[in-house]
Design an enzyme around this catalytic site. Sequence first.
Site, short mmCIF file in Angstrom:
data_model
loop_
_atom_site.label_atom_id
_atom_site.label_comp_id
_atom_site.label_asym_id
_atom_site.label_seq_id
_atom_site.Cartn_x
_atom_site.Cartn_y
_atom_site.Cartn_z
CG LEU A 25 -2.04 -1.01 1.24
CD1 LEU A 25 -2.71 -1.06 2.61
CD2 LEU A 25 -3.06 -0.65 0.17
CB THR B 30 -10.24 -5.92 0.71
OG1 THR B 30 -9.06 -6.72 0.73
CG2 THR B 30 -11.12 -6.35 -0.44
CB SER C 82 -7.28 -1.15 5.09
OG SER C 82 -7.08 0.16 5.55
CE1 TYR D 217 -9.75 -0.79 10.52
CE2 TYR D 217 -11.81 -0.63 11.74
CZ TYR D 217 -11.10 -1.05 10.63
OH TYR D 217 -11.74 -1.73 9.62
CE LYS E 298 -11.57 0.65 6.45
NZ LYS E 298 -10.87 -0.09 5.35
CB SER F 267 -13.35 -8.58 12.93
OG SER F 267 -13.23 -9.54 11.91
CB VAL G 189 -27.40 -3.79 16.24
CG1 VAL G 189 -26.67 -3.11 17.41
CG2 VAL G 189 -27.09 -3.09 14.93
P1 NDP Z 1 -7.29 -8.82 7.61
O1 NDP Z 1 -6.35 -8.33 8.66
O2 NDP Z 1 -7.60 -10.25 7.55
O3 NDP Z 1 -6.79 -8.32 6.19
C1 NDP Z 1 -6.19 -7.09 6.00
C2 NDP Z 1 -5.39 -7.15 4.72
O4 NDP Z 1 -4.73 -5.89 4.49
C3 NDP Z 1 -4.29 -8.21 4.77
O5 NDP Z 1 -4.31 -8.92 3.57
C4 NDP Z 1 -3.01 -7.38 4.89
O6 NDP Z 1 -1.91 -7.99 4.29
C5 NDP Z 1 -3.39 -6.14 4.10
N1 NDP Z 1 -2.49 -5.05 4.42
C6 NDP Z 1 -2.31 -4.44 5.60
N2 NDP Z 1 -1.36 -3.51 5.48
C7 NDP Z 1 -0.89 -3.57 4.21
C8 NDP Z 1 0.12 -2.87 3.47
N3 NDP Z 1 0.87 -1.92 4.00
N4 NDP Z 1 0.29 -3.20 2.15
C9 NDP Z 1 -0.46 -4.17 1.59
N5 NDP Z 1 -1.42 -4.86 2.24
C10 NDP Z 1 -1.62 -4.55 3.53
O7 NDP Z 1 -8.61 -7.95 7.79
P2 NDP Z 1 -10.10 -8.07 7.28
O8 NDP Z 1 -10.25 -9.08 6.22
O9 NDP Z 1 -10.92 -8.13 8.46
O10 NDP Z 1 -10.29 -6.61 6.65
C11 NDP Z 1 -10.27 -6.34 5.26
C12 NDP Z 1 -10.85 -4.97 5.01
O11 NDP Z 1 -12.16 -4.91 5.54
C13 NDP Z 1 -10.08 -3.82 5.64
O12 NDP Z 1 -10.11 -2.74 4.75
C14 NDP Z 1 -10.91 -3.50 6.88
O13 NDP Z 1 -10.74 -2.16 7.30
C15 NDP Z 1 -12.30 -3.78 6.37
N6 NDP Z 1 -13.28 -4.08 7.42
C16 NDP Z 1 -13.13 -5.16 8.24
C17 NDP Z 1 -14.07 -5.44 9.20
C18 NDP Z 1 -13.97 -6.61 10.11
O14 NDP Z 1 -14.75 -6.71 11.07
N7 NDP Z 1 -13.08 -7.56 9.86
C19 NDP Z 1 -15.24 -4.55 9.38
C20 NDP Z 1 -15.32 -3.46 8.46
C21 NDP Z 1 -14.37 -3.25 7.53
P3 NDP Z 1 -0.94 -8.96 5.11
O15 NDP Z 1 -1.67 -10.27 5.15
O16 NDP Z 1 0.30 -9.00 4.33
O17 NDP Z 1 -0.78 -8.37 6.48
#
Ligand code: NDP
Length: 317
Positions: free
Chosen positions: A60, A79, A81, A158, A162, A200, A250
Amino acid sequence: KVVCVTGASGFIASWLVKLLLQRGYIVKATVRDPNDQKKTEHLRSFDGAKERLHLFKADLLEEGSFDPVIDGCECVFHTASPVLLSVTDPQAELIDPALKGTLNVLKSCANVPSVKRVVITSSIVTVLCNGKPLSPDVTVDETWFSDSAFCERSKLWYAVSKILAEEAAWKFAKENVIDMVTLHPGLVIGPLLRPTVNTSMEPLLNLVNGTETFPNVARRWVDVRDVANAHILAYENPSASGRYCIVGRVLHCSEVVKILQDIFPALKVPKKCADDEPLAKTYRVSKERVNILGLNFTPLEISLKDTVESLKETNLI
Ligand code: NDP
Protein backbone atom coordinates in the site's frame (compact mmCIF):
# COMPACT_ATOMS: atom_id res chain seq x y z
CA LYS A 1 -13.51 -11.12 -17.15
CA VAL A 2 -10.48 -9.97 -15.20
CA VAL A 3 -10.75 -8.39 -11.74
CA CYS A 4 -8.27 -7.31 -9.06
CA VAL A 5 -8.45 -7.92 -5.30
CA THR A 6 -5.99 -6.04 -3.06
CA GLY A 7 -4.90 -7.62 0.24
CA ALA A 8 -6.06 -11.04 -0.96
CA SER A 9 -4.69 -12.97 2.01
CA GLY A 10 -7.05 -11.18 4.44
CA PHE A 11 -10.12 -12.72 6.07
CA ILE A 12 -12.72 -10.94 3.92
CA ALA A 13 -10.60 -10.87 0.75
CA SER A 14 -9.94 -14.63 0.88
CA TRP A 15 -13.69 -15.26 0.75
CA LEU A 16 -14.02 -12.71 -2.02
CA VAL A 17 -11.32 -14.42 -4.10
CA LYS A 18 -12.94 -17.82 -3.51
CA LEU A 19 -16.39 -16.60 -4.63
CA LEU A 20 -14.98 -14.71 -7.63
CA LEU A 21 -13.18 -17.85 -8.82
CA GLN A 22 -16.41 -19.83 -8.31
CA ARG A 23 -18.15 -17.34 -10.58
CA GLY A 24 -15.57 -17.85 -13.33
CA TYR A 25 -13.57 -14.63 -13.02
CA ILE A 26 -9.85 -14.33 -13.68
CA VAL A 27 -8.52 -12.86 -10.42
CA LYS A 28 -5.36 -10.77 -10.13
CA ALA A 29 -4.76 -10.75 -6.40
CA THR A 30 -2.21 -8.66 -4.52
CA VAL A 31 -0.40 -9.75 -1.37
CA ARG A 32 2.63 -8.30 0.36
CA ASP A 33 4.66 -11.47 -0.10
CA PRO A 34 3.53 -14.06 -2.69
CA ASN A 35 6.17 -16.49 -1.31
CA ASP A 36 4.64 -16.48 2.18
CA GLN A 37 3.08 -19.95 2.09
CA LYS A 38 1.11 -19.44 5.31
CA LYS A 39 -0.73 -16.51 3.80
CA THR A 40 -1.15 -17.76 0.24
CA GLU A 41 -1.45 -21.54 0.12
CA HIS A 42 -5.19 -21.47 0.93
CA LEU A 43 -5.72 -19.11 -2.02
CA ARG A 44 -3.84 -21.45 -4.38
CA SER A 45 -6.03 -24.35 -3.22
CA PHE A 46 -9.36 -22.77 -4.26
CA ASP A 47 -11.29 -24.33 -7.15
CA GLY A 48 -10.20 -22.61 -10.36
CA ALA A 49 -7.10 -21.06 -8.76
CA LYS A 50 -4.65 -23.05 -10.84
CA GLU A 51 -6.11 -21.72 -14.05
CA ARG A 52 -7.43 -18.29 -13.06
CA LEU A 53 -5.70 -16.91 -9.95
CA HIS A 54 -2.62 -14.76 -10.38
CA LEU A 55 -0.76 -13.49 -7.33
CA PHE A 56 1.15 -10.21 -7.40
CA LYS A 57 3.36 -8.47 -4.88
CA ALA A 58 2.15 -5.00 -3.91
CA ASP A 59 2.43 -2.76 -0.88
CA LEU A 60 0.00 0.00 0.00
CA LEU A 61 2.81 2.39 0.81
CA GLU A 62 4.72 1.85 -2.43
CA GLU A 63 3.57 4.29 -5.04
CA GLY A 64 2.89 2.67 -8.40
CA SER A 65 3.10 -0.87 -7.04
CA PHE A 66 -0.49 -1.58 -8.15
CA ASP A 67 0.03 -0.27 -11.73
CA PRO A 68 0.99 -3.59 -13.37
CA VAL A 69 -1.78 -5.46 -11.56
CA ILE A 70 -4.68 -3.17 -12.34
CA ASP A 71 -3.99 -2.81 -16.05
CA GLY A 72 -6.54 -4.96 -17.90
CA CYS A 73 -8.93 -5.34 -14.95
CA GLU A 74 -12.60 -4.44 -15.23
CA CYS A 75 -13.12 -4.08 -11.49
CA VAL A 76 -10.76 -3.37 -8.61
CA PHE A 77 -11.82 -4.54 -5.16
CA HIS A 78 -9.70 -2.59 -2.71
CA THR A 79 -9.83 -4.42 0.61
CA ALA A 80 -6.24 -4.08 1.91
CA SER A 81 -5.96 -1.93 5.02
CA PRO A 82 -4.49 -2.65 8.45
CA VAL A 83 -7.07 -3.72 11.04
CA LEU A 84 -5.40 -3.08 14.40
CA LEU A 85 -7.05 -2.00 17.61
CA SER A 86 -3.94 -1.22 19.63
CA VAL A 87 -1.07 0.69 18.09
CA THR A 88 1.88 2.74 19.30
CA ASP A 89 2.18 4.93 16.20
CA PRO A 90 -1.30 5.43 14.71
CA GLN A 91 -0.03 7.52 11.81
CA ALA A 92 2.51 4.96 10.59
CA GLU A 93 0.65 1.78 11.52
CA LEU A 94 -2.90 2.73 10.49
CA ILE A 95 -3.45 6.11 8.90
CA ASP A 96 -0.67 6.12 6.29
CA PRO A 97 -1.39 2.66 4.85
CA ALA A 98 -5.16 3.27 4.84
CA LEU A 99 -5.09 6.76 3.37
CA LYS A 100 -2.00 6.73 1.15
CA GLY A 101 -2.73 3.13 0.18
CA THR A 102 -6.26 3.93 -0.98
CA LEU A 103 -4.99 6.89 -3.00
CA ASN A 104 -2.20 4.77 -4.50
CA VAL A 105 -4.74 2.18 -5.64
CA LEU A 106 -7.08 4.84 -7.04
CA LYS A 107 -4.19 6.59 -8.82
CA SER A 108 -3.38 3.28 -10.51
CA CYS A 109 -7.04 2.98 -11.57
CA ALA A 110 -7.33 6.50 -12.97
CA ASN A 111 -6.88 6.62 -16.73
CA VAL A 112 -6.89 2.83 -17.10
CA PRO A 113 -9.70 2.39 -19.62
CA SER A 114 -10.37 -1.24 -18.70
CA VAL A 115 -11.40 -0.28 -15.12
CA LYS A 116 -15.16 0.19 -15.06
CA ARG A 117 -15.69 0.27 -11.30
CA VAL A 118 -13.76 0.37 -8.02
CA VAL A 119 -15.32 -1.25 -4.95
CA ILE A 120 -13.74 -0.14 -1.67
CA THR A 121 -14.06 -2.03 1.62
CA SER A 122 -14.70 0.81 4.03
CA SER A 123 -16.37 0.19 7.40
CA ILE A 124 -19.42 1.00 9.49
CA VAL A 125 -17.01 3.03 11.63
CA THR A 126 -16.97 5.68 8.89
CA VAL A 127 -20.75 5.96 9.20
CA LEU A 128 -21.77 6.17 12.85
CA CYS A 129 -18.83 7.42 14.92
CA ASN A 130 -19.97 10.97 15.36
CA GLY A 131 -21.42 11.20 18.86
CA LYS A 132 -25.04 11.12 17.65
CA PRO A 133 -27.14 9.19 20.18
CA LEU A 134 -28.00 5.59 19.32
CA SER A 135 -31.18 3.99 20.65
CA PRO A 136 -33.79 1.43 19.54
CA ASP A 137 -35.79 4.06 17.65
CA VAL A 138 -32.74 5.17 15.61
CA THR A 139 -31.94 3.72 12.20
CA VAL A 140 -28.40 4.44 11.04
CA ASP A 141 -28.15 4.68 7.26
CA GLU A 142 -25.77 5.71 4.49
CA THR A 143 -26.57 9.43 4.94
CA TRP A 144 -24.67 9.33 8.26
CA PHE A 145 -20.99 10.31 8.31
CA SER A 146 -18.47 9.80 11.07
CA ASP A 147 -16.48 12.68 12.45
CA SER A 148 -12.71 12.11 12.36
CA ALA A 149 -12.06 14.80 15.01
CA PHE A 150 -14.55 13.09 17.35
CA CYS A 151 -12.75 9.76 16.81
CA GLU A 152 -9.33 11.35 17.30
CA ARG A 153 -10.42 12.79 20.63
CA SER A 154 -11.54 9.28 21.66
CA LYS A 155 -8.30 7.78 20.26
CA LEU A 156 -10.28 5.52 17.91
CA TRP A 157 -7.35 5.35 15.50
CA TYR A 158 -8.65 2.53 13.30
CA ALA A 159 -11.83 4.55 12.76
CA VAL A 160 -9.78 7.66 11.99
CA SER A 161 -7.78 5.73 9.37
CA LYS A 162 -10.91 4.44 7.66
CA ILE A 163 -12.71 7.82 7.77
CA LEU A 164 -9.75 9.70 6.25
CA ALA A 165 -9.32 7.00 3.59
CA GLU A 166 -13.00 7.14 2.61
CA GLU A 167 -13.09 10.94 2.47
CA ALA A 168 -9.96 11.07 0.31
CA ALA A 169 -11.29 8.30 -1.92
CA TRP A 170 -14.56 10.12 -2.69
CA LYS A 171 -12.69 13.36 -3.43
CA PHE A 172 -10.24 11.60 -5.76
CA ALA A 173 -12.99 9.57 -7.47
CA LYS A 174 -15.01 12.72 -8.17
CA GLU A 175 -12.03 14.67 -9.50
CA ASN A 176 -10.95 11.79 -11.72
CA VAL A 177 -14.41 10.55 -12.76
CA ILE A 178 -13.96 7.08 -11.30
CA ASP A 179 -17.10 4.94 -10.80
CA MET A 180 -16.67 3.98 -7.14
CA VAL A 181 -18.78 2.18 -4.53
CA THR A 182 -17.92 1.96 -0.83
CA LEU A 183 -19.07 -0.88 1.43
CA HIS A 184 -19.45 -0.44 5.19
CA PRO A 185 -19.48 -3.75 7.08
CA GLY A 186 -19.91 -4.17 10.81
CA LEU A 187 -17.98 -6.70 12.90
CA VAL A 188 -17.19 -9.52 10.49
CA ILE A 189 -17.31 -13.13 11.67
CA GLY A 190 -17.57 -16.45 9.84
CA PRO A 191 -15.75 -19.60 8.81
CA LEU A 192 -11.99 -19.33 8.34
CA LEU A 193 -10.26 -20.16 5.08
CA ARG A 194 -6.84 -20.32 6.76
CA PRO A 195 -6.15 -21.37 10.32
CA THR A 196 -5.58 -17.98 11.85
CA VAL A 197 -7.94 -15.34 13.19
CA ASN A 198 -7.94 -11.70 12.18
CA THR A 199 -8.73 -8.83 14.54
CA SER A 200 -12.53 -8.98 14.17
CA MET A 201 -12.66 -12.68 15.03
CA GLU A 202 -10.55 -12.38 18.17
CA PRO A 203 -13.36 -11.31 20.54
CA LEU A 204 -15.53 -14.25 19.50
CA LEU A 205 -12.64 -16.71 19.73
CA ASN A 206 -11.81 -15.50 23.23
CA LEU A 207 -15.47 -15.60 24.18
CA VAL A 208 -15.98 -19.22 23.11
CA ASN A 209 -12.65 -20.20 24.66
CA GLY A 210 -13.93 -18.72 27.88
CA THR A 211 -10.68 -16.77 28.24
CA GLU A 212 -12.24 -13.35 28.20
CA THR A 213 -15.52 -11.70 29.02
CA PHE A 214 -16.59 -8.42 27.55
CA PRO A 215 -18.47 -5.35 28.50
CA ASN A 216 -22.04 -5.99 27.44
CA VAL A 217 -21.94 -3.66 24.48
CA ALA A 218 -24.05 -3.87 21.35
CA ARG A 219 -22.03 -5.06 18.39
CA ARG A 220 -22.86 -4.91 14.69
CA TRP A 221 -22.52 -8.51 13.50
CA VAL A 222 -22.20 -9.59 9.89
CA ASP A 223 -21.17 -12.82 8.17
CA VAL A 224 -17.97 -12.77 6.09
CA ARG A 225 -19.73 -14.61 3.25
CA ASP A 226 -22.36 -11.86 3.09
CA VAL A 227 -19.64 -9.21 3.02
CA ALA A 228 -17.81 -11.00 0.18
CA ASN A 229 -21.09 -11.39 -1.70
CA ALA A 230 -21.89 -7.70 -1.27
CA HIS A 231 -18.60 -6.86 -3.01
CA ILE A 232 -19.57 -8.96 -6.02
CA LEU A 233 -23.11 -7.54 -6.13
CA ALA A 234 -21.70 -4.01 -5.94
CA TYR A 235 -19.64 -4.74 -9.02
CA GLU A 236 -22.04 -6.83 -11.07
CA ASN A 237 -25.05 -4.57 -10.55
CA PRO A 238 -24.64 -1.65 -12.96
CA SER A 239 -26.96 0.57 -10.91
CA ALA A 240 -24.93 0.19 -7.69
CA SER A 241 -23.62 3.54 -6.50
CA GLY A 242 -22.49 5.41 -3.40
CA ARG A 243 -22.27 3.83 0.05
CA TYR A 244 -23.77 0.60 1.43
CA CYS A 245 -24.06 -0.34 5.11
CA ILE A 246 -23.57 -4.09 5.62
CA VAL A 247 -24.73 -5.08 9.07
CA GLY A 248 -26.78 -8.23 9.67
CA ARG A 249 -27.83 -7.59 13.26
CA VAL A 250 -27.02 -5.29 16.17
CA LEU A 251 -26.96 -7.43 19.29
CA HIS A 252 -25.56 -7.35 22.79
CA CYS A 253 -22.73 -9.62 23.74
CA SER A 254 -24.96 -11.28 26.38
CA GLU A 255 -27.51 -12.23 23.70
CA VAL A 256 -24.73 -13.76 21.59
CA VAL A 257 -23.63 -15.79 24.61
CA LYS A 258 -27.20 -17.10 24.93
CA ILE A 259 -27.28 -18.16 21.26
CA LEU A 260 -23.88 -19.88 21.60
CA GLN A 261 -24.96 -21.75 24.71
CA ASP A 262 -28.14 -22.97 22.98
CA ILE A 263 -26.17 -24.32 20.01
CA PHE A 264 -23.10 -25.59 21.87
CA PRO A 265 -24.03 -26.47 25.46
CA ALA A 266 -20.58 -28.03 26.00
CA LEU A 267 -18.69 -24.86 25.17
CA LYS A 268 -16.93 -22.98 27.96
CA VAL A 269 -18.79 -19.79 27.07
CA PRO A 270 -18.91 -17.58 30.15
CA LYS A 271 -22.40 -17.50 31.65
CA LYS A 272 -22.58 -13.77 31.20
CA CYS A 273 -20.59 -10.90 29.82
CA ALA A 274 -18.63 -8.73 32.20
CA ASP A 275 -21.69 -6.67 32.97
CA ASP A 276 -25.14 -8.14 33.36
CA GLU A 277 -27.00 -5.06 32.24
CA PRO A 278 -26.49 -4.01 28.64
CA LEU A 279 -24.07 -1.08 28.62
CA ALA A 280 -25.52 0.60 25.59
CA LYS A 281 -28.80 0.42 23.78
CA THR A 282 -29.24 -1.36 20.51
CA TYR A 283 -30.29 0.44 17.37
CA ARG A 284 -30.90 -0.45 13.77
CA VAL A 285 -28.62 -0.22 10.78
CA SER A 286 -30.51 0.14 7.52
CA LYS A 287 -30.43 -2.82 5.14
CA GLU A 288 -32.62 -1.11 2.57
CA ARG A 289 -29.96 -0.14 0.02
CA VAL A 290 -27.99 -3.38 0.24
CA ASN A 291 -31.21 -5.45 0.05
CA ILE A 292 -32.05 -3.67 -3.23
CA LEU A 293 -28.62 -4.70 -4.47
CA GLY A 294 -29.76 -8.29 -3.87
CA LEU A 295 -28.04 -9.14 -0.59
CA ASN A 296 -29.91 -11.35 1.87
CA PHE A 297 -28.21 -11.68 5.23
CA THR A 298 -27.25 -14.99 6.82
CA PRO A 299 -29.08 -15.36 10.16
CA LEU A 300 -26.69 -14.66 13.06
CA GLU A 301 -27.44 -18.09 14.57
CA ILE A 302 -26.09 -19.75 11.41
CA SER A 303 -23.05 -17.47 11.28
CA LEU A 304 -22.20 -18.23 14.89
CA LYS A 305 -22.70 -21.98 14.40
CA ASP A 306 -20.52 -22.07 11.25
CA THR A 307 -17.89 -19.88 12.86
CA VAL A 308 -17.53 -22.02 15.97
CA GLU A 309 -17.46 -25.22 13.90
CA SER A 310 -14.71 -23.73 11.77
CA LEU A 311 -12.72 -22.71 14.88
CA LYS A 312 -13.05 -26.29 16.14
CA GLU A 313 -11.95 -27.76 12.80
CA THR A 314 -8.85 -25.59 12.80
CA ASN A 315 -8.11 -26.57 16.42
CA LEU A 316 -8.35 -22.98 17.59
CA ILE A 317 -10.83 -24.05 20.26
P1 NDP B 1 -7.29 -8.82 7.61
O1 NDP B 1 -6.35 -8.33 8.66
O2 NDP B 1 -7.60 -10.25 7.55
O3 NDP B 1 -6.79 -8.32 6.19
C1 NDP B 1 -6.19 -7.09 6.00
C2 NDP B 1 -5.39 -7.15 4.72
O4 NDP B 1 -4.73 -5.89 4.49
C3 NDP B 1 -4.29 -8.21 4.77
O5 NDP B 1 -4.31 -8.92 3.57
C4 NDP B 1 -3.01 -7.38 4.89
O6 NDP B 1 -1.91 -7.99 4.29
C5 NDP B 1 -3.39 -6.14 4.10
N1 NDP B 1 -2.49 -5.05 4.42
C6 NDP B 1 -2.31 -4.44 5.60
N2 NDP B 1 -1.36 -3.51 5.48
C7 NDP B 1 -0.89 -3.57 4.21
C8 NDP B 1 0.12 -2.87 3.47
N3 NDP B 1 0.87 -1.92 4.00
N4 NDP B 1 0.29 -3.20 2.15
C9 NDP B 1 -0.46 -4.17 1.59
N5 NDP B 1 -1.42 -4.86 2.24
C10 NDP B 1 -1.62 -4.55 3.53
O7 NDP B 1 -8.61 -7.95 7.79
P2 NDP B 1 -10.10 -8.07 7.28
O8 NDP B 1 -10.25 -9.08 6.22
O9 NDP B 1 -10.92 -8.13 8.46
O10 NDP B 1 -10.29 -6.61 6.65
C11 NDP B 1 -10.27 -6.34 5.26
C12 NDP B 1 -10.85 -4.97 5.01
O11 NDP B 1 -12.16 -4.91 5.54
C13 NDP B 1 -10.08 -3.82 5.64
O12 NDP B 1 -10.11 -2.74 4.75
C14 NDP B 1 -10.91 -3.50 6.88
O13 NDP B 1 -10.74 -2.16 7.30
C15 NDP B 1 -12.30 -3.78 6.37
N6 NDP B 1 -13.28 -4.08 7.42
C16 NDP B 1 -13.13 -5.16 8.24
C17 NDP B 1 -14.07 -5.44 9.20
C18 NDP B 1 -13.97 -6.61 10.11
O14 NDP B 1 -14.75 -6.71 11.07
N7 NDP B 1 -13.08 -7.56 9.86
C19 NDP B 1 -15.24 -4.55 9.38
C20 NDP B 1 -15.32 -3.46 8.46
C21 NDP B 1 -14.37 -3.25 7.53
P3 NDP B 1 -0.94 -8.96 5.11
O15 NDP B 1 -1.67 -10.27 5.15
O16 NDP B 1 0.30 -9.00 4.33
O17 NDP B 1 -0.78 -8.37 6.48
